[in-house]
Enzyme design. Sequence first.
Site, PDB file in Angstrom:
ATOM      1  N   LYS A   1       1.305   4.360  -2.751  1.00 24.29           N
ATOM      2  CA  LYS A   1       1.073   5.754  -2.389  1.00 24.29           C
ATOM      3  C   LYS A   1       2.336   6.603  -2.521  1.00 24.29           C
ATOM      4  CE  LYS A   1      -3.335   5.661  -1.351  1.00 24.29           C
ATOM      5  NZ  LYS A   1      -4.321   6.480  -2.074  1.00 24.29           N
TER       6      LYS A   1
ATOM      7  N   TYR B   1       0.837  -1.203   0.000  1.00 20.07           N
ATOM      8  CA  TYR B   1       0.000   0.000   0.000  1.00 20.07           C
ATOM      9  C   TYR B   1       0.867   1.247   0.000  1.00 20.07           C
ATOM     10  CZ  TYR B   1      -3.593   3.355   1.428  1.00 20.07           C
ATOM     11  OH  TYR B   1      -4.449   4.426   1.485  1.00 20.07           O
TER      12      TYR B   1
END
Length: 227
Positions: free
Chosen positions: A147, A143
């Site tokens: 990002k 994740y």
Amino acid sequence: MTATHLVTGAGSGIGAVLADRLVERGDELVLLARSTERAHDLRADLPGATVFVADLADADAVARLADQLPERLASVVHAAGVVELGPVSDLSTEAWQEQLAVNLVAPAVLTRLCLPALRATGGTVVFVNSGAGLFAGPQWSAYAASKHGLRALADSLRAEEQGYGVRVTSVYPGRTATPMQQKVHDQEGRTYDAGDWIDPATVADAILHVLDLTPDATISDLTVKPR
């Protein structure tokens, strides 16, 4: 002239609140849904919105929207995202691919498609990033990688589009009381209490501030943390 905004992730969380705010003030919405069933729900919740079906995990499906998008857009707000926690030793290839596809590749492809419409208005691109886009802790590798990549996309795009009058903002919310945050707590084995975290409306209002900036300024990065 009524402003038109393209918003992803309008089905829940920050994106849903933002979409409601924009409709309340009379703006037009273009939304993306991952399935025809989800599109039906969005049209029921936000009458008058234009809803296209495109699964953000499928870059080709996103690219096929090219001929359907408006010729003028005041903004594109990338609020959709997926998360799957786990150590690098255990995360599957599928978990990596989905998070990179939805959180990074889809915003890049969709932004590319929308640039002519944004240039036509001197519009704004908002990437709803995350605190994980600034720091990667244990269990957050995939994740956070998506990002961190989204931050790089925004920084590069900002430099490229400055001459066209397009503004680019990365918003970094800390933990926010959304369905995604509840999923994170479940994966962390923690008890979830929405009252502990940022209200999605607070982040949506921050995004509205970015969208409504006067032409003399831009906000490149905006961090919102729980108190």
